[in-house]
Write a protein that holds these residues in place. Structure first.
Motif, PDB file in Angstrom:
ATOM      1  N   LYS A 161      66.976  77.901  36.962  1.00 61.23           N
ATOM      2  CA  LYS A 161      67.044  78.422  35.601  1.00 61.23           C
ATOM      3  C   LYS A 161      68.154  77.736  34.802  1.00 61.23           C
ATOM      4  CE  LYS A 161      64.979  82.979  35.547  1.00 61.23           C
ATOM      5  NZ  LYS A 161      65.179  84.390  35.237  1.00 61.23           N
ATOM      6  N   SER A 164      70.824  79.177  28.414  1.00 57.47           N
ATOM      7  CA  SER A 164      70.447  79.102  27.011  1.00 57.47           C
ATOM      8  C   SER A 164      71.539  78.403  26.210  1.00 57.47           C
ATOM      9  CB  SER A 164      70.215  80.508  26.446  1.00 57.47           C
ATOM     10  OG  SER A 164      69.973  80.462  25.058  1.00 57.47           O
ATOM     11  N   GLY A 170      72.409  88.946  22.853  1.00 58.53           N
ATOM     12  CA  GLY A 170      72.060  89.931  23.875  1.00 58.53           C
ATOM     13  C   GLY A 170      70.583  90.150  24.098  1.00 58.53           C
ATOM     14  N   VAL A 171      69.722  89.448  23.371  1.00 54.70           N
ATOM     15  CA  VAL A 171      68.270  89.591  23.570  1.00 54.70           C
ATOM     16  C   VAL A 171      67.888  88.966  24.908  1.00 54.70           C
ATOM     17  CG1 VAL A 171      65.983  89.017  22.693  1.00 54.70           C
ATOM     18  CG2 VAL A 171      67.826  89.567  21.097  1.00 54.70           C
ATOM     19  N   GLU A 172      67.172  89.718  25.729  1.00 50.79           N
ATOM     20  CA  GLU A 172      66.812  89.261  27.062  1.00 50.79           C
ATOM     21  C   GLU A 172      65.681  88.240  27.013  1.00 50.79           C
ATOM     22  OE1 GLU A 172      68.138  89.944  30.005  1.00 50.79           O
ATOM     23  OE2 GLU A 172      69.681  91.242  29.138  1.00 50.79           O
ATOM     24  N   ALA A 173      65.832  87.200  27.831  1.00 50.52           N
ATOM     25  CA  ALA A 173      64.777  86.192  27.962  1.00 50.52           C
ATOM     26  C   ALA A 173      63.791  86.615  29.046  1.00 50.52           C
ATOM     27  CB  ALA A 173      65.387  84.846  28.312  1.00 50.52           C
ATOM     28  N   GLY A 174      62.665  85.902  29.107  1.00 53.12           N
ATOM     29  CA  GLY A 174      61.669  86.187  30.134  1.00 53.12           C
ATOM     30  C   GLY A 174      60.500  86.969  29.589  1.00 53.12           C
ATOM     31  N   ASN A 227      63.972  81.277  31.520  1.00 47.30           N
ATOM     32  CA  ASN A 227      65.219  81.707  30.912  1.00 47.30           C
ATOM     33  C   ASN A 227      65.328  81.250  29.459  1.00 47.30           C
ATOM     34  OD1 ASN A 227      67.582  83.185  31.502  1.00 47.30           O
ATOM     35  ND2 ASN A 227      68.797  81.317  31.493  1.00 47.30           N
ATOM     36  N   TYR A 230      60.887  83.743  25.339  1.00 49.09           N
ATOM     37  CA  TYR A 230      61.106  85.127  24.910  1.00 49.09           C
ATOM     38  C   TYR A 230      59.796  85.768  24.436  1.00 49.09           C
ATOM     39  CZ  TYR A 230      65.920  83.433  24.730  1.00 49.09           C
ATOM     40  OH  TYR A 230      67.134  82.869  25.045  1.00 49.09           O
ATOM     41  N   THR A 236      63.218  89.534  18.702  1.00 49.79           N
ATOM     42  CA  THR A 236      63.101  88.074  18.715  1.00 49.79           C
ATOM     43  C   THR A 236      62.613  87.547  17.359  1.00 49.79           C
ATOM     44  OG1 THR A 236      60.899  88.299  19.724  1.00 49.79           O
ATOM     45  CG2 THR A 236      62.753  87.908  21.203  1.00 49.79           C
TER      46      THR A 236
END
Length: 247
Positions: A161, A164, A170-174, A227, A230, A236
């Motif tokens: 991975k 970024s 703080g927005v989560e990836a995946g 990673n 989004y 997003t």
């Protein structure tokens, strides 16, 4: 003395039952299997028991197909590599329920008490010949295509991975892989729309092959770490607008 209960989440595949006389995938004549009924409704990702060589294995259903008059499920054996994944007749697949759990425990207990220690020897399911041939055909097609285009370069293996390079606040990836679905992907210090096409690898080495929606004239495609991908949601979308205004 009381025998320890078998671990249903990750069973040790038992040795072949004495009554088994064939590895062809045909139903095995055994009193244990006479007491349980094969067949289960297909639900992708659901766990089932699979009969092979007189034993029961825990497995996950992945695909469904019809072979002539027979129904087959493509399954992945729990605890074994993908090379053992195979198409199995519905006649050898059992629902996970109290009767099949008892049969599973009985077979494991019986194989553990054959006089060679407390633990049964692991016997892996056969490597799928179909999967091996399919992989070989894909490699041959890739090689021919590369030769015709004048290039011998192949896809690089999955990488770990990547970190970024943009502040996502703080927005989560995946995102769960779904072929053809649109996602946001990091691109040139911002976000852009992209379409998921393929996936490879596992865990931190998971990558999706995506097509960037950058220009209408030119398509850009690449293997990208999850990673850097989004889900499209209000958070997003807000970040997408923010990066668009900064350019």
């Amino acid at each position: 003395s009381r025998k320890p209960a078998a671990d249903l989440s990750r069973p040790r595949p038992p040795r072949r039952a004495r009554s088994d006389t064939s590895d062809t995938g045909q139903p095995v004549l055994d009193p244990i299997f006479d007491s349980i009924q094969p067949g289960v409704a297909f639900l992708v990702g659901s766990m089932v028991f699979v009969q092979w060589s007189g034993s029961l294995y825990l497995a996950k259903m992945l695909k469904k197909r019809y072979s002539g008059e027979h129904t087959e499920y493509f399954i992945s054996y729990d605890g074994f590599d993908q090379k053992h994944d195979a198409w199995v007749s519905i006649r050898n697949i059992y629902e996970v329920n109290p009767p099949t759990k008892r049969a599973f425990k009985f077979i494991n207990a019986a194989s553990s008490s054959n006089g060679e220690g407390d633990k049964p020897k692991s016997k892996a399911p056969p490597v799928s010949q179909t999967r091996r041939e399919t992989r070989k055909r894909k490699e041959e097609v890739t090689e021919v295509a590369s030769t015709r285009s004048g290039s011998t370069k192949r896809d690089n293996p999955p990488a770990a991975k990547r970190t970024s390079t943009i502040d996502m606040e703080g927005v989560e990836a995946g995102v769960e892989f779904l072929p053809g679905s649109t996602v946001f992907a990091e691109y040139n210090g911002g976000l852009t729309h992209a379409k998921m096409l393929k996936k490879r690898g596992r865990g931190e080495f998971m990558e999706y092959f995506i097509s960037y929606d950058v220009t209408k004239k030119k398509k850009e495609e690449a293997w990208v770490s999850t990673n850097l991908i989004y889900e499209i949601n209000p958070q997003t979308k807000r970040m997408f607008r923010k990066f668009s205004l900064q350019k």
